[in-house]
Scaffold this active site. Structure first.
Site, mmCIF file in Angstrom:
data_model
loop_
_atom_site.group_PDB
_atom_site.id
_atom_site.type_symbol
_atom_site.label_atom_id
_atom_site.label_comp_id
_atom_site.label_asym_id
_atom_site.label_seq_id
_atom_site.Cartn_x
_atom_site.Cartn_y
_atom_site.Cartn_z
ATOM 1 N N GLY A 131 0.810 -1.216 0.000
ATOM 2 C CA GLY A 131 0.000 0.000 0.000
ATOM 3 C C GLY A 131 0.837 1.257 0.000
ATOM 4 O O GLY A 131 1.843 1.370 -0.697
ATOM 5 N N SER A 216 2.741 -6.464 -3.963
ATOM 6 C CA SER A 216 2.097 -5.185 -4.278
ATOM 7 C C SER A 216 3.145 -4.070 -4.237
ATOM 8 O O SER A 216 4.170 -4.176 -4.909
ATOM 9 C CB SER A 216 0.951 -4.939 -3.290
ATOM 10 O OG SER A 216 0.211 -3.796 -3.657
ATOM 11 N N ASP A 310 -11.502 -28.372 -13.651
ATOM 12 C CA ASP A 310 -11.365 -28.307 -12.199
ATOM 13 C C ASP A 310 -11.663 -26.923 -11.643
ATOM 14 O O ASP A 310 -11.321 -26.616 -10.496
ATOM 15 C CB ASP A 310 -9.928 -28.717 -11.813
ATOM 16 C CG ASP A 310 -8.878 -27.857 -12.527
ATOM 17 O OD1 ASP A 310 -9.255 -27.046 -13.390
ATOM 18 O OD2 ASP A 310 -7.685 -28.003 -12.210
ATOM 19 N N ASP A 464 -5.533 -10.467 -10.657
ATOM 20 C CA ASP A 464 -5.247 -9.231 -9.912
ATOM 21 C C ASP A 464 -5.927 -8.081 -10.648
ATOM 22 O O ASP A 464 -5.709 -7.894 -11.848
ATOM 23 C CB ASP A 464 -3.727 -9.039 -9.865
ATOM 24 C CG ASP A 464 -3.286 -7.901 -8.955
ATOM 25 O OD1 ASP A 464 -3.989 -6.878 -8.880
ATOM 26 O OD2 ASP A 464 -2.215 -8.036 -8.338
ATOM 27 N N HIS A 501 -5.433 -9.833 -5.834
ATOM 28 C CA HIS A 501 -4.246 -9.042 -5.520
ATOM 29 C C HIS A 501 -3.509 -9.600 -4.297
ATOM 30 O O HIS A 501 -3.932 -9.377 -3.161
ATOM 31 C CB HIS A 501 -4.636 -7.588 -5.295
ATOM 32 C CG HIS A 501 -3.471 -6.680 -5.108
ATOM 33 N ND1 HIS A 501 -2.421 -6.621 -6.003
ATOM 34 C CD2 HIS A 501 -3.152 -5.796 -4.130
ATOM 35 C CE1 HIS A 501 -1.539 -5.752 -5.590
ATOM 36 N NE2 HIS A 501 -1.940 -5.240 -4.456
HETATM 37 CA CA LIG Z 1 -8.528 -26.438 -15.590
#
Ligand SMILES: [Ca+2]
Length: 583
Positions: A131, A216, A310, A464, A501
């Site tokens: 941040g 970040s 999946d 993200d 994120h």
């Molecule tokens: Ca897959």
């Protein structure tokens, strides 16, 4: 295949590509192979451990320039935990560097803490925080989203800092010129040699090997250090790097202006930063059910590309070609009902994923890859809430010269862009210069890091919403174009499909990439595949409530070094990483 054989094959492939491109003759290929030198520096000497000399007596014996140690105290084993596991006995040192009176009349300093384990592994870890910084986050060196382990637990001496400002200055510290610079890159520069000296005093020797990591803005700190401090660290762990943070933030308010016409007029939400305030409900223009609809459409097209249906899209690059939002998402024929998108919604979604542009149509920031993780809560928070509060604040106070307030829904994107490269008598470095690692254009040059055997491991959640995984992928591609070098010899990128994120989303977000980085630096074992786990019911580091109900609580997947993809081997449980390989 051993490392040398692997490197040799890589070199042959490189020369063959030159040959195919007409750059080399076959004779030159033979010559190139026979005169080949190892393409990577040998591993650096492995760190050896030591025992802490003293804790409370440490303060008296240390003489550190521009530094005031405020306290040092022993923290007993088990007094703190990480991911439900006890942390070892260590010495907690708190202090400040470069205490000063700011140009705004406020008191500034680079506040820090160091945690020095009694049983030390001989290594230093700089913990980059996220941040806007402004708080000394406990120096545990926590790793991955929902950490089960961290650098301190593994025996590293760890530093954490507020990067030069704290509560009273936050969030407007960017108006103070030196505080801007400390946040951008100078706090890391100032803290690094001090921390190494402090370690010397504490253990009788400095760190054998040094690492820096974070996610970040912490990933940005690590990437900036790779460019500015290539001699100071041996390993760089770069998570979701906001390495072009000014442009990413500008892309956010550009995005807000795209979503605005779709939002329900008058719809508001509470302002998370102001209990009495409200914000326009931008998410009303692309609601959670509508995001689920798009996520399902992405899965229908792309889930099976990796061999396993999946609920995860591992083949991110193939999916970008396969998925077509216009074709694959139902178009509303009547009212919006969550199961379709209107024509204008599709248009905006497509534009946002294509990347922000100025009025001349030139890209301001990277595109974003389609991934079913866009249904994650964190994705919406960044796109629709933070774009109205966090991003305009940073744009106005930190990245612009001169600084000034930013109305995210009305700001002129072209004019704002120009302020990133501007300077004046007060702000002598531009927002671009202070935030972005130097030498990051075309191509990326990290020669000093590479030539001495240092290594970099990057990771990024594919879903993200604030910093684009595509931006990181392109950076890695550019890295490989410098002097024809194979980037994978010293930098490897691990996309995390489905992850938002730095954590969360429908993903396996619990992983430790520091241990493989150390093995690479100190033993020459290049990481190819690292197991990550989902945080299902009972996970000691906290449950990820967004995991689909049909996943096992302990689902694992390999994170694969780009460009390889976690591919199902065709038999065995879909819940187990052992049934997938990186191809
Ligand atoms: Ca897959």
């Amino acid at each position: 295949m051993n490392q040398t054989q692997n490197r040799t094959l890589n070199r042959i492939a490189f020369y063959r590509s030159l040959q195919m491109a007409g750059v080399l003759s076959s004779g030159a290929l033979l010559l190139a192979c026979s005169s080949m030198t190892p393409s990577t520096a040998p591993p650096l000497k492995a760190a050896t451990g030591a025992t802490l000399n003293a804790c409370s007596a440490l303060v008296a014996q240390l003489k550190l320039a521009d530094t005031r140690i405020e306290s040092s105290a022993t923290v007993p084993a088990g007094a703190l935990t990480l991911g439900g596991r006890p942390l070892p006995e260590h010495c907690l040192v708190k202090g400040k560097m470069h205490e000063r009176k700011g140009s705004d009349g406020r008191d500034y300093a680079i506040g820090f803490e160091m945690r020095l384990p009694v049983a030390w592994n001989g290594r230093f870890y700089y913990q980059g925080n996220g941040g806007l910084d402004g708080a000394v986050v406990p120096a545990l060196g926590a790793l991955g989203g929902g950490p089960l382990t961290g650098a301190l637990m593994q025996g590293f001496a760890v530093i954490s800092s507020d990067a030069g400002h704290t509560g009273p200055q936050t969030p407007f510290f960017g108006l103070e010129p030196q505080a801007r610079l400390d946040y951008g890159y100078q706090a890391v520069q100032k803290l690094t040699p001090m921390a190494k000296q402090l370690i010397q005093g504490a253990y009788g020797k400095g760190p054998d090997r040094s690492y820096i990591g974070g996610c970040s803005n912490g990933g940005r700190h690590a990437m900036v250090a790779a460019a500015r401090l290539g001699d100071a660290y041996d390993g760089y762990l770069v998570g979701a790097p906001g390495y072009r943070l000014p442009y990413a933030a500008l892309a956010q308010i550009w995005g807000a202006q795209q979503w605005l016409p779709l939002a329900t007029p008058g719809a508001t939400i509470k302002n998370p930063l102001n209990p009495n305030g409200t914000l326009l409900d931008l998410a009303s223009g692309f609601t959670p059910p509508e995001r689920q609809t798009v996520a399902k459409a992405i899965l229908e097209q792309c889930d099976a590309l990796d061999g396993a249906s999946d609920g995860m899209v591992q083949a991110t690059q193939a999916c970008q070609t396969r998925f077509n939002v216009q074709r694959d998402v139902a178009t509303c024929t009547g009212e919006r009902n969550g199961a379709c998108l209107t024509v204008p919604q599709k248009s905006v979604l497509s534009a946002v994923f294509s990347g922000a542009k100025n009025t001349q149509g030139q890209n301001i920031y990277a595109s974003f890859p389609y991934d079913p993780g866009l249904a994650g809560v964190n994705w919406g928070t960044w796109k629709f809430t933070d774009a109205l509060i966090r991003d305009p604040l940073a744009l106005g106070t930190l990245f612009s010269v001169p600084p000034g307030p930013v109305d995210p829904l009305k700001d002129n994107i072209d004019q704002r862009l120009a302020l990133f490269s501007a300077t004046n008598a007060t702000y002598r470095e531009s927002g671009w210069s202070l935030m972005v690692p130097p030498g990051q254009d075309h191509p990326v040059n990290l020669d000093s890091l590479r030539s001495r055997g240092a290594k970099m491991v990057l990771y990024h959640g594919v879903a993200d919403a604030i910093f684009s995984a595509e931006d990181t992928r392109q950076w890695v591609e550019r890295l490989g174009t410098h002097k024809g070098q194979a980037a994978s010899d010293f930098a490897r990128y691990f996309p995390v499909p489905g992850m938002n994120h730095c954590s969360a989303g429908m993903s396996t977000d619990q992983f430790d990439l520091l241990t493989p980085l150390v093995q690479w630096v100190e033993q020459g074992v290049a990481p190819q595949s690292v197991v990550a786990q989902a945080r299902g019911a009972g996970n000691p580091a906290g449950v990820n409530s967004e995991l689909p109900a049909d996943w096992s609580a302990q689902r694992t997947r390999p994170l694969c070094a780009y460009p390889t993809v976690a591919t199902y081997q065709g038999s065995g449980s879909l819940e187990d990483a052992r049934n997938f390989s990186c191809k």
